[in-house]
Design a protein around this motif. Sequence first.
Motif, PDB file in Angstrom:
ATOM      1  N   GLY A 192       0.805  -1.217   0.000  1.00 14.65           N
ATOM      2  CA  GLY A 192       0.000   0.000   0.000  1.00 14.65           C
ATOM      3  C   GLY A 192       0.834   1.262   0.000  1.00 14.65           C
ATOM      4  N   SER A 193       1.895   1.288   0.771  1.00 14.32           N
ATOM      5  CA  SER A 193       2.719   2.490   0.834  1.00 14.32           C
ATOM      6  C   SER A 193       3.662   2.599  -0.362  1.00 14.32           C
ATOM      7  CB  SER A 193       3.525   2.499   2.124  1.00 14.32           C
ATOM      8  OG  SER A 193       4.393   1.386   2.157  1.00 14.32           O
ATOM      9  N   ASN A 194       3.943   1.507  -1.003  1.00 15.23           N
ATOM     10  CA  ASN A 194       4.853   1.533  -2.148  1.00 15.23           C
ATOM     11  C   ASN A 194       4.118   1.695  -3.476  1.00 15.23           C
ATOM     12  OD1 ASN A 194       7.129   1.224  -0.591  1.00 15.23           O
ATOM     13  ND2 ASN A 194       7.065  -0.998  -0.679  1.00 15.23           N
ATOM     14  N   ARG A 195       2.796   1.712  -3.435  1.00 15.53           N
ATOM     15  CA  ARG A 195       2.026   1.800  -4.672  1.00 15.53           C
ATOM     16  C   ARG A 195       2.312   3.092  -5.430  1.00 15.53           C
ATOM     17  NH1 ARG A 195      -3.548  -0.066  -3.084  1.00 15.53           N
ATOM     18  NH2 ARG A 195      -2.597  -2.086  -2.882  1.00 15.53           N
ATOM     19  N   ILE A 196       2.464   4.190  -4.718  1.00 19.49           N
ATOM     20  CA  ILE A 196       2.755   5.471  -5.385  1.00 19.49           C
ATOM     21  C   ILE A 196       4.117   5.428  -6.071  1.00 19.49           C
ATOM     22  CG2 ILE A 196       3.690   6.549  -3.283  1.00 19.49           C
ATOM     23  CD1 ILE A 196       1.636   8.522  -5.702  1.00 19.49           C
ATOM     24  N   TRP A 197       5.083   4.806  -5.425  1.00 20.65           N
ATOM     25  CA  TRP A 197       6.422   4.741  -6.013  1.00 20.65           C
ATOM     26  C   TRP A 197       6.449   3.788  -7.192  1.00 20.65           C
ATOM     27  CZ3 TRP A 197       7.981   8.963  -4.397  1.00 20.65           C
ATOM     28  CH2 TRP A 197       7.838   9.358  -3.072  1.00 20.65           C
ATOM     29  N   LEU A 198       5.673   2.715  -7.123  1.00 18.82           N
ATOM     30  CA  LEU A 198       5.570   1.816  -8.268  1.00 18.82           C
ATOM     31  C   LEU A 198       4.907   2.526  -9.442  1.00 18.82           C
ATOM     32  CD1 LEU A 198       4.543  -1.501  -6.493  1.00 18.82           C
ATOM     33  CD2 LEU A 198       6.727  -0.968  -7.571  1.00 18.82           C
ATOM     34  N   GLY A 199       3.979   3.429  -9.153  1.00 14.87           N
ATOM     35  CA  GLY A 199       3.361   4.239 -10.204  1.00 14.87           C
ATOM     36  C   GLY A 199       4.361   5.171 -10.853  1.00 14.87           C
ATOM     37  N   PHE A 200       5.232   5.764 -10.038  1.00  9.55           N
ATOM     38  CA  PHE A 200       6.287   6.629 -10.591  1.00  9.55           C
ATOM     39  C   PHE A 200       7.213   5.829 -11.508  1.00  9.55           C
ATOM     40  CE2 PHE A 200       5.393   9.861  -7.383  1.00  9.55           C
ATOM     41  CZ  PHE A 200       5.687  11.021  -8.077  1.00  9.55           C
ATOM     42  N   ILE A 201       7.596   4.650 -11.073  1.00 14.17           N
ATOM     43  CA  ILE A 201       8.505   3.830 -11.874  1.00 14.17           C
ATOM     44  C   ILE A 201       7.812   3.373 -13.158  1.00 14.17           C
ATOM     45  CG2 ILE A 201       9.763   1.641 -11.933  1.00 14.17           C
ATOM     46  CD1 ILE A 201      10.325   2.063  -8.937  1.00 14.17           C
ATOM     47  N   GLY A 202       6.560   2.930 -13.058  1.00 18.04           N
ATOM     48  CA  GLY A 202       5.826   2.495 -14.243  1.00 18.04           C
ATOM     49  C   GLY A 202       5.614   3.624 -15.240  1.00 18.04           C
ATOM     50  N   GLY A 203       5.262   4.798 -14.740  1.00 18.11           N
ATOM     51  CA  GLY A 203       5.102   5.953 -15.625  1.00 18.11           C
ATOM     52  C   GLY A 203       6.408   6.367 -16.273  1.00 18.11           C
ATOM     53  N   GLY A 204       7.489   6.267 -15.515  1.00 16.66           N
ATOM     54  CA  GLY A 204       8.805   6.602 -16.078  1.00 16.66           C
ATOM     55  C   GLY A 204       9.236   5.632 -17.159  1.00 16.66           C
ATOM     56  N   ILE A 205       8.947   4.355 -16.942  1.00 15.52           N
ATOM     57  CA  ILE A 205       9.282   3.359 -17.966  1.00 15.52           C
ATOM     58  C   ILE A 205       8.453   3.600 -19.223  1.00 15.52           C
ATOM     59  CG2 ILE A 205       9.075   0.899 -18.515  1.00 15.52           C
ATOM     60  CD1 ILE A 205       9.915   0.324 -15.625  1.00 15.52           C
ATOM     61  N   LEU A 206       7.181   3.932 -19.040  1.00 14.99           N
ATOM     62  CA  LEU A 206       6.319   4.214 -20.186  1.00 14.99           C
ATOM     63  C   LEU A 206       6.800   5.446 -20.958  1.00 14.99           C
ATOM     64  CD1 LEU A 206       3.718   3.538 -21.744  1.00 14.99           C
ATOM     65  CD2 LEU A 206       2.541   5.094 -20.190  1.00 14.99           C
ATOM     66  N   ALA A 207       7.128   6.519 -20.247  1.00 12.32           N
ATOM     67  CA  ALA A 207       7.601   7.735 -20.914  1.00 12.32           C
ATOM     68  C   ALA A 207       8.927   7.495 -21.623  1.00 12.32           C
ATOM     69  CB  ALA A 207       7.742   8.866 -19.905  1.00 12.32           C
ATOM     70  N   THR A 208       9.817   6.741 -21.006  1.00  8.46           N
ATOM     71  CA  THR A 208      11.106   6.449 -21.639  1.00  8.46           C
ATOM     72  C   THR A 208      10.917   5.586 -22.879  1.00  8.46           C
ATOM     73  OG1 THR A 208      12.148   6.561 -19.467  1.00  8.46           O
ATOM     74  CG2 THR A 208      13.420   5.539 -21.217  1.00  8.46           C
ATOM     75  N   ALA A 209      10.021   4.605 -22.799  1.00 15.52           N
ATOM     76  CA  ALA A 209       9.755   3.758 -23.963  1.00 15.52           C
ATOM     77  C   ALA A 209       9.148   4.576 -25.105  1.00 15.52           C
ATOM     78  CB  ALA A 209       8.827   2.616 -23.581  1.00 15.52           C
ATOM     79  N   LEU A 210       8.236   5.490 -24.772  1.00 14.81           N
ATOM     80  CA  LEU A 210       7.669   6.357 -25.806  1.00 14.81           C
ATOM     81  C   LEU A 210       8.740   7.255 -26.432  1.00 14.81           C
ATOM     82  CD1 LEU A 210       4.275   7.420 -24.206  1.00 14.81           C
ATOM     83  CD2 LEU A 210       4.637   5.933 -26.177  1.00 14.81           C
ATOM     84  N   GLY A 211       9.686   7.714 -25.614  1.00 13.45           N
ATOM     85  CA  GLY A 211      10.777   8.533 -26.128  1.00 13.45           C
ATOM     86  C   GLY A 211      11.665   7.763 -27.088  1.00 13.45           C
ATOM     87  N   PHE A 212      11.970   6.511 -26.740  1.00 19.49           N
ATOM     88  CA  PHE A 212      12.794   5.705 -27.642  1.00 19.49           C
ATOM     89  C   PHE A 212      12.051   5.367 -28.926  1.00 19.49           C
ATOM     90  CE2 PHE A 212      15.520   4.485 -23.932  1.00 19.49           C
ATOM     91  CZ  PHE A 212      16.695   4.986 -24.465  1.00 19.49           C
ATOM     92  N   CYS A 213      10.742   5.111 -28.827  1.00 16.35           N
ATOM     93  CA  CYS A 213       9.957   4.841 -30.040  1.00 16.35           C
ATOM     94  C   CYS A 213       9.881   6.080 -30.923  1.00 16.35           C
ATOM     95  CB  CYS A 213       8.548   4.386 -29.663  1.00 16.35           C
ATOM     96  SG  CYS A 213       8.510   2.747 -28.946  1.00 16.35           S
ATOM     97  N   ALA A 214       9.711   7.251 -30.325  1.00 17.96           N
ATOM     98  CA  ALA A 214       9.648   8.488 -31.102  1.00 17.96           C
ATOM     99  C   ALA A 214      11.007   8.845 -31.687  1.00 17.96           C
ATOM    100  CB  ALA A 214       9.139   9.629 -30.231  1.00 17.96           C
ATOM    101  N   LEU A 215      12.074   8.398 -31.053  1.00 18.09           N
ATOM    102  CA  LEU A 215      13.417   8.673 -31.573  1.00 18.09           C
ATOM    103  C   LEU A 215      13.625   7.973 -32.904  1.00 18.09           C
ATOM    104  CD1 LEU A 215      16.106  10.059 -30.892  1.00 18.09           C
ATOM    105  CD2 LEU A 215      16.811   7.938 -29.801  1.00 18.09           C
ATOM    106  N   ASP A 216      13.085   6.786 -33.055  1.00 22.40           N
ATOM    107  CA  ASP A 216      13.216   6.064 -34.315  1.00 22.40           C
ATOM    108  C   ASP A 216      12.389   6.707 -35.421  1.00 22.40           C
ATOM    109  OD1 ASP A 216      14.896   4.234 -33.151  1.00 22.40           O
ATOM    110  OD2 ASP A 216      13.296   2.819 -32.671  1.00 22.40           O
ATOM    111  N   LEU A 217      11.286   7.362 -35.044  1.00 18.95           N
ATOM    112  CA  LEU A 217      10.400   7.948 -36.033  1.00 18.95           C
ATOM    113  C   LEU A 217      10.779   9.372 -36.419  1.00 18.95           C
ATOM    114  CD1 LEU A 217       7.007   6.729 -34.560  1.00 18.95           C
ATOM    115  CD2 LEU A 217       8.287   5.732 -36.451  1.00 18.95           C
ATOM    116  N   ALA A 218      11.620  10.037 -35.636  1.00 23.12           N
ATOM    117  CA  ALA A 218      11.960  11.438 -35.892  1.00 23.12           C
ATOM    118  C   ALA A 218      12.929  11.545 -37.066  1.00 23.12           C
ATOM    119  CB  ALA A 218      12.590  12.055 -34.655  1.00 23.12           C
ATOM    120  N   PRO A 219      12.610  12.417 -38.024  1.00 18.36           N
ATOM    121  CA  PRO A 219      13.556  12.630 -39.127  1.00 18.36           C
ATOM    122  C   PRO A 219      14.800  13.371 -38.634  1.00 18.36           C
ATOM    123  CG  PRO A 219      11.643  14.062 -39.378  1.00 18.36           C
ATOM    124  CD  PRO A 219      11.378  13.163 -38.199  1.00 18.36           C
TER     125      PRO A 219
END
Length: 81
Positions: free
Chosen positions: A7-34
């Motif tokens: 229960g107390s770690n749920r917020i931190w797991l959310g931070f880590i999950g959101g960070g992984i998602l944002a980083t993955a989106l950044g790497f995917c967009a890096l391949d698509l950027a001219p």
Amino acid sequence: MQNDKTGSNRIWLGFIGGGILATALGFCALDLAPAQASAPVFGVMLLLTGGMLSCLAGAVGMAGMLAWLPGMADEHADRPR
């Protein structure tokens, strides 16, 4: 709440999950950027650095080093040692 171990770690797991998602989106967009475009590169940089900082904040929070945040110190004081 005392028997809930995640229960107390749920917020931190959310931070880590959101960070992984944002980083993955950044790497995917890096391949698509001219190569000539400068605006998408700035957005990719923000996604990558923001995602990594979010993961770092989640890891530090799970380690218990962010107890100085308002509301977090009271929650850690109730835990038995």
